[in-house]
Scaffold this motif. Structure first.
Motif, PDB file in Angstrom:
ATOM      1  N   ILE A   8       0.843  -1.207   0.000  1.00 16.25           N
ATOM      2  CA  ILE A   8       0.000   0.000   0.000  1.00 16.25           C
ATOM      3  C   ILE A   8       0.871   1.248   0.000  1.00 16.25           C
ATOM      4  N   MET A   9       1.935   1.238   0.792  1.00 14.53           N
ATOM      5  CA  MET A   9       2.826   2.407   0.834  1.00 14.53           C
ATOM      6  C   MET A   9       3.560   2.603  -0.501  1.00 14.53           C
ATOM      7  N   ILE A  10       4.000   1.525  -1.115  1.00 11.66           N
ATOM      8  CA  ILE A  10       4.713   1.636  -2.398  1.00 11.66           C
ATOM      9  C   ILE A  10       3.776   2.130  -3.487  1.00 11.66           C
ATOM     10  N   PHE A  11       2.612   1.473  -3.631  1.00 11.23           N
ATOM     11  CA  PHE A  11       1.675   1.895  -4.674  1.00 11.23           C
ATOM     12  C   PHE A  11       1.096   3.275  -4.384  1.00 11.23           C
ATOM     13  N   GLY A  12       0.950   3.626  -3.114  1.00 13.94           N
ATOM     14  CA  GLY A  12       0.481   4.960  -2.749  1.00 13.94           C
ATOM     15  C   GLY A  12       1.478   6.039  -3.114  1.00 13.94           C
ATOM     16  N   SER A  13       2.765   5.716  -3.037  1.00 16.24           N
ATOM     17  CA  SER A  13       3.805   6.681  -3.422  1.00 16.24           C
ATOM     18  C   SER A  13       3.890   6.836  -4.928  1.00 16.24           C
ATOM     19  N   ILE A  14       3.772   5.737  -5.651  1.00 22.36           N
ATOM     20  CA  ILE A  14       3.816   5.790  -7.116  1.00 22.36           C
ATOM     21  C   ILE A  14       2.574   6.495  -7.645  1.00 22.36           C
ATOM     22  N   GLY A  15       1.437   6.121  -7.132  1.00 29.30           N
ATOM     23  CA  GLY A  15       0.179   6.747  -7.525  1.00 29.30           C
ATOM     24  C   GLY A  15      -0.359   6.210  -8.834  1.00 29.30           C
ATOM     25  N   TYR A  16      -1.457   6.800  -9.231  1.00 28.18           N
ATOM     26  CA  TYR A  16      -2.124   6.453 -10.489  1.00 28.18           C
ATOM     27  C   TYR A  16      -2.557   7.751 -11.150  1.00 28.18           C
ATOM     28  N   THR A  17      -2.280   7.873 -12.432  1.00 27.03           N
ATOM     29  CA  THR A  17      -2.640   9.085 -13.178  1.00 27.03           C
ATOM     30  C   THR A  17      -3.596   8.719 -14.298  1.00 27.03           C
ATOM     31  N   PRO A 135     -10.792  37.736 -29.231  1.00 25.56           N
ATOM     32  CA  PRO A 135     -11.210  36.326 -29.215  1.00 25.56           C
ATOM     33  C   PRO A 135     -10.581  35.564 -30.376  1.00 25.56           C
ATOM     34  N   ALA A 136     -10.015  34.401 -30.059  1.00 31.16           N
ATOM     35  CA  ALA A 136      -9.350  33.576 -31.069  1.00 31.16           C
ATOM     36  C   ALA A 136     -10.270  32.470 -31.579  1.00 31.16           C
ATOM     37  N   GLY A 137     -11.539  32.578 -31.315  1.00 29.41           N
ATOM     38  CA  GLY A 137     -12.484  31.569 -31.766  1.00 29.41           C
ATOM     39  C   GLY A 137     -13.691  31.520 -30.858  1.00 29.41           C
ATOM     40  N   THR A 138     -14.527  30.530 -31.080  1.00 22.23           N
ATOM     41  CA  THR A 138     -15.735  30.400 -30.272  1.00 22.23           C
ATOM     42  C   THR A 138     -15.753  29.125 -29.455  1.00 22.23           C
ATOM     43  N   GLU A 139     -14.690  28.293 -29.567  1.00 20.59           N
ATOM     44  CA  GLU A 139     -14.632  27.046 -28.824  1.00 20.59           C
ATOM     45  C   GLU A 139     -13.234  26.843 -28.260  1.00 20.59           C
ATOM     46  N   VAL A 140     -13.157  26.113 -27.150  1.00 21.05           N
ATOM     47  CA  VAL A 140     -11.879  25.792 -26.527  1.00 21.05           C
ATOM     48  C   VAL A 140     -11.854  24.303 -26.208  1.00 21.05           C
ATOM     49  N   ASN A 141     -10.668  23.704 -26.302  1.00 16.95           N
ATOM     50  CA  ASN A 141     -10.469  22.302 -25.939  1.00 16.95           C
ATOM     51  C   ASN A 141      -9.653  22.263 -24.657  1.00 16.95           C
ATOM     52  N   ILE A 142     -10.115  21.486 -23.696  1.00 19.50           N
ATOM     53  CA  ILE A 142      -9.459  21.402 -22.391  1.00 19.50           C
ATOM     54  C   ILE A 142      -8.955  19.983 -22.170  1.00 19.50           C
ATOM     55  N   ASP A 143      -7.695  19.881 -21.735  1.00 17.83           N
ATOM     56  CA  ASP A 143      -7.102  18.602 -21.349  1.00 17.83           C
ATOM     57  C   ASP A 143      -6.919  18.613 -19.841  1.00 17.83           C
ATOM     58  N   TYR A 144      -7.130  17.464 -19.210  1.00 17.71           N
ATOM     59  CA  TYR A 144      -6.916  17.386 -17.767  1.00 17.71           C
ATOM     60  C   TYR A 144      -6.142  16.122 -17.427  1.00 17.71           C
ATOM     61  N   GLN A 145      -5.429  16.214 -16.315  1.00 14.72           N
ATOM     62  CA  GLN A 145      -4.654  15.096 -15.808  1.00 14.72           C
ATOM     63  C   GLN A 145      -4.859  15.067 -14.296  1.00 14.72           C
ATOM     64  N   VAL A 146      -5.247  13.917 -13.770  1.00 16.22           N
ATOM     65  CA  VAL A 146      -5.484  13.765 -12.333  1.00 16.22           C
ATOM     66  C   VAL A 146      -4.523  12.703 -11.806  1.00 16.22           C
ATOM     67  N   LYS A 147      -3.728  13.084 -10.808  1.00 16.50           N
ATOM     68  CA  LYS A 147      -2.786  12.145 -10.182  1.00 16.50           C
ATOM     69  C   LYS A 147      -3.299  11.809  -8.790  1.00 16.50           C
ATOM     70  N   LEU A 148      -3.542  10.520  -8.568  1.00 18.02           N
ATOM     71  CA  LEU A 148      -4.007  10.017  -7.283  1.00 18.02           C
ATOM     72  C   LEU A 148      -2.830   9.388  -6.547  1.00 18.02           C
ATOM     73  N   THR A 149      -2.593   9.819  -5.318  1.00 17.27           N
ATOM     74  CA  THR A 149      -1.544   9.253  -4.478  1.00 17.27           C
ATOM     75  C   THR A 149      -2.093   9.067  -3.062  1.00 17.27           C
ATOM     76  N   ALA A 150      -1.369   8.324  -2.276  1.00 17.36           N
ATOM     77  CA  ALA A 150      -1.770   8.119  -0.882  1.00 17.36           C
ATOM     78  C   ALA A 150      -1.505   9.391  -0.092  1.00 17.36           C
ATOM     79  N   SER A 151      -2.373   9.684   0.863  1.00 14.19           N
ATOM     80  CA  SER A 151      -2.174  10.854   1.722  1.00 14.19           C
ATOM     81  C   SER A 151      -1.563  10.396   3.051  1.00 14.19           C
ATOM     82  N   PHE A 152      -1.229  11.345   3.901  1.00 15.32           N
ATOM     83  CA  PHE A 152      -0.542  11.042   5.154  1.00 15.32           C
ATOM     84  C   PHE A 152      -1.277  10.018   6.031  1.00 15.32           C
ATOM     85  N   PRO A 153      -2.590  10.138   6.228  1.00 10.91           N
ATOM     86  CA  PRO A 153      -3.263   9.125   7.060  1.00 10.91           C
ATOM     87  C   PRO A 153      -3.144   7.701   6.502  1.00 10.91           C
TER      88      PRO A 153
END
Length: 172
Positions: A8-17, A135-153
């Motif tokens: 759990i500690m190892i995978f929590g440190s590596i995380g998942y994105t 204005p450079a147009g009427t539409e925008v494309n958004i990319d997101y990245q979420v990194k999940l890691t273990a917290s202190f508790p």
């Protein structure tokens, strides 16, 4: 139990994105004012055990992005543009525009993007056109990245489980 705690500690440190993209979002062309999505962003209901850090980038230079809680969104939704102006705060910044300091996260550079530590609660993304930018147009494309890691508790709990597992293995 000690091995499970260590894993759990190892995978929590590596995380998942995980990553995603939202395309063709219509953009407002009113200088500086924020327009929010009707749908709330996914929250982090297990924030005590899992830390979620989000990076949001977009493809236009004339757009800014904000993340706000539900009360700020409701405040902004209630303001009506009148005579070309919006409510002024004591600090001189304008309410519900980019300079407002009531947001959870703000960013003007789509290449660098916005950084947001996701917590539990209801939050909304808002976009607007930067003041003075054409204005450079009427539409925008958004990319997101979420990194999940273990917290202190999680680390603390895993450490205690590991110590308990080692203690049990010594008893036999």
């Amino acid at each position: 139990m000690a091995i499970i705690a260590l894993l759990i500690m190892i995978f929590g440190s590596i995380g998942y994105t995980f990553e995603g993209e939202v395309e063709d979002i219509p953009t407002p062309n009113i200088d500086g004012f924020v327009f929010f999505s009707d749908e709330a962003l996914p929250g982090n209901p297990v924030g005590l055990f899992v830390s979620a850090d989000t990076t949001i980038t977009w493809d236009r230079d004339d757009i800014f992005l904000v993340i706000a809680d539900e009360s700020k969104k409701n405040q902004c939704d209630g303001i009506r543009a009148g005579q070309g102006g919006f409510l002024q705060t004591e600090s001189g910044s304008q309410t519900c525009q980019y300079g407002d300091n009531g947001y959870e996260a703000t960013a003007t550079d789509g290449t660098t993007g916005a950084e947001w530590h996701v917590t539990s609660g209801t939050f909304y993304a808002g976009i607007g056109t930067q003041s003075g930018a054409l204005p450079a147009g009427t539409e925008v494309n958004i990319d997101y990245q979420v990194k999940l890691t273990a917290s202190f508790p999680t680390y603390l709990f895993s450490f205690l489980i590991g110590i308990g597992g080692l203690g049990l293995s010594r008893m036999n």
